[in-house]
Design an enzyme around this catalytic site. Structure first.
Site, PDB file in Angstrom:
ATOM      1  N   PRO A 167      70.666  22.496 -15.876  1.00 29.37           N
ATOM      2  CA  PRO A 167      71.986  22.749 -15.302  1.00 29.37           C
ATOM      3  C   PRO A 167      73.110  22.808 -16.331  1.00 29.37           C
ATOM      4  CG  PRO A 167      71.278  20.508 -14.812  1.00 29.37           C
ATOM      5  CD  PRO A 167      70.107  21.221 -15.422  1.00 29.37           C
ATOM      6  N   ASN A 168      74.015  23.705 -16.053  1.00 26.70           N
ATOM      7  CA  ASN A 168      75.255  23.921 -16.798  1.00 26.70           C
ATOM      8  C   ASN A 168      75.074  24.607 -18.149  1.00 26.70           C
ATOM      9  OD1 ASN A 168      76.953  22.724 -14.783  1.00 26.70           O
ATOM     10  ND2 ASN A 168      76.199  20.738 -15.464  1.00 26.70           N
ATOM     11  N   ARG A 220      81.962  25.622 -21.912  1.00 21.23           N
ATOM     12  CA  ARG A 220      81.922  24.243 -21.418  1.00 21.23           C
ATOM     13  C   ARG A 220      81.927  23.273 -22.589  1.00 21.23           C
ATOM     14  NH1 ARG A 220      76.958  20.829 -20.066  1.00 21.23           N
ATOM     15  NH2 ARG A 220      77.887  19.030 -19.040  1.00 21.23           N
ATOM     16  N   TYR A 238      79.249  21.030 -27.228  1.00 22.11           N
ATOM     17  CA  TYR A 238      78.145  21.986 -27.205  1.00 22.11           C
ATOM     18  C   TYR A 238      78.343  23.203 -28.099  1.00 22.11           C
ATOM     19  CZ  TYR A 238      76.886  19.146 -23.218  1.00 22.11           C
ATOM     20  OH  TYR A 238      76.557  18.093 -22.412  1.00 22.11           O
ATOM     21  N   ASN A 253      65.236  22.174 -22.463  1.00 22.46           N
ATOM     22  CA  ASN A 253      66.474  21.405 -22.463  1.00 22.46           C
ATOM     23  C   ASN A 253      66.740  21.066 -20.999  1.00 22.46           C
ATOM     24  OD1 ASN A 253      69.043  20.359 -22.458  1.00 22.46           O
ATOM     25  ND2 ASN A 253      69.796  21.740 -24.042  1.00 22.46           N
ATOM     26  N   ALA A 299      71.188  17.464 -17.762  1.00 21.55           N
ATOM     27  CA  ALA A 299      71.429  16.235 -17.002  1.00 21.55           C
ATOM     28  C   ALA A 299      70.159  15.693 -16.352  1.00 21.55           C
ATOM     29  CB  ALA A 299      72.494  16.477 -15.940  1.00 21.55           C
ATOM     30  N   GLU A 356      61.205  18.844 -26.324  1.00 20.61           N
ATOM     31  CA  GLU A 356      62.461  18.594 -25.615  1.00 20.61           C
ATOM     32  C   GLU A 356      63.603  18.805 -26.603  1.00 20.61           C
ATOM     33  OE1 GLU A 356      64.684  14.922 -23.229  1.00 20.61           O
ATOM     34  OE2 GLU A 356      62.760  14.569 -24.213  1.00 20.61           O
ATOM     35  N   HIS A 378      67.924  18.930 -27.106  1.00 22.22           N
ATOM     36  CA  HIS A 378      69.288  18.676 -26.640  1.00 22.22           C
ATOM     37  C   HIS A 378      70.246  19.178 -27.707  1.00 22.22           C
ATOM     38  CE1 HIS A 378      68.028  16.224 -23.265  1.00 22.22           C
ATOM     39  NE2 HIS A 378      67.102  15.740 -24.070  1.00 22.22           N
ATOM     40  N   ARG A 437      76.400   9.591 -27.250  1.00 26.06           N
ATOM     41  CA  ARG A 437      77.290   9.920 -26.133  1.00 26.06           C
ATOM     42  C   ARG A 437      77.365   8.755 -25.152  1.00 26.06           C
ATOM     43  NH1 ARG A 437      76.331  15.633 -23.949  1.00 26.06           N
ATOM     44  NH2 ARG A 437      78.366  15.144 -23.046  1.00 26.06           N
TER      45      ARG A 437
END
Length: 148
Positions: free
Chosen positions: A11-12, A19, A24, A75, A78, A99, A101, A108
């Site tokens: 998502p996103n 964003r 990012y 990725n 969330a 994986e 990110h 964070r």
């Protein structure tokens, strides 16, 4: 391992470039797709890049990758932090799973520090921006070459 690699984004991530650019970066999602496809072509990989904001759609893609024994660069965004369904689908994969990110999740907010997916991943890359995708594809190509 087959030469097919799925690069799956949660998502996103379709909002990359607009964003939270301080987190990012300014690379657009279209630029990320091009980076992955070009890198894959250069490495002799058949790269398929997808993004969804619908968890059930990601689960279907992971199931298909498991059935194909394909490698996956994921990725989960969330979903990394709470989706047992995504984790369980990843555990079904029979090819390697990297994986990725874009940000360093460990620097964070505390709720982002843990990924339920990491425990079933072959490896994890975080905090290297979109370059993490390129590195993941290079790693998967080297694994393929070692087993060929």
């Amino acid at each position: 391992m087959s030469a097919r690699v799925y690069v799956l984004n949660g998502p996103n991530l379709g909002r990359l470039g607009t964003r939270q650019v301080d987190v990012y970066g300014v690379t657009s999602y279209a630029d990320l797709v091009e980076l992955c496809e070009t890198t894959g072509r250069d490495l002799g990989l058949d790269v398929v890049v997808r993004q969804t904001d619908a968890e059930h759609e990601l689960l279907g893609w992971l199931h298909a990758a498991a059935d194909e024994r394909a490698a996956v660069v994921l990725n989960p965004a969330a979903w990394s932090h709470y989706s047992i369904a995504v984790r369980d689908a990843c555990a079904m994969l029979r090819g390697p799973l990297v994986e990725v990110h874009i940000s360093n999740i460990h620097t964070r907010e505390e709720f982002r520090h843990h990924s339920v997916v990491s425990a079933v991943a072959t490896g994890v890359i975080c905090g290297l921006g979109v370059d993490g995708y390129r590195l993941a594809l290079h790693h998967l190509a080297s694994r393929r070459d070692q087993t060929a």
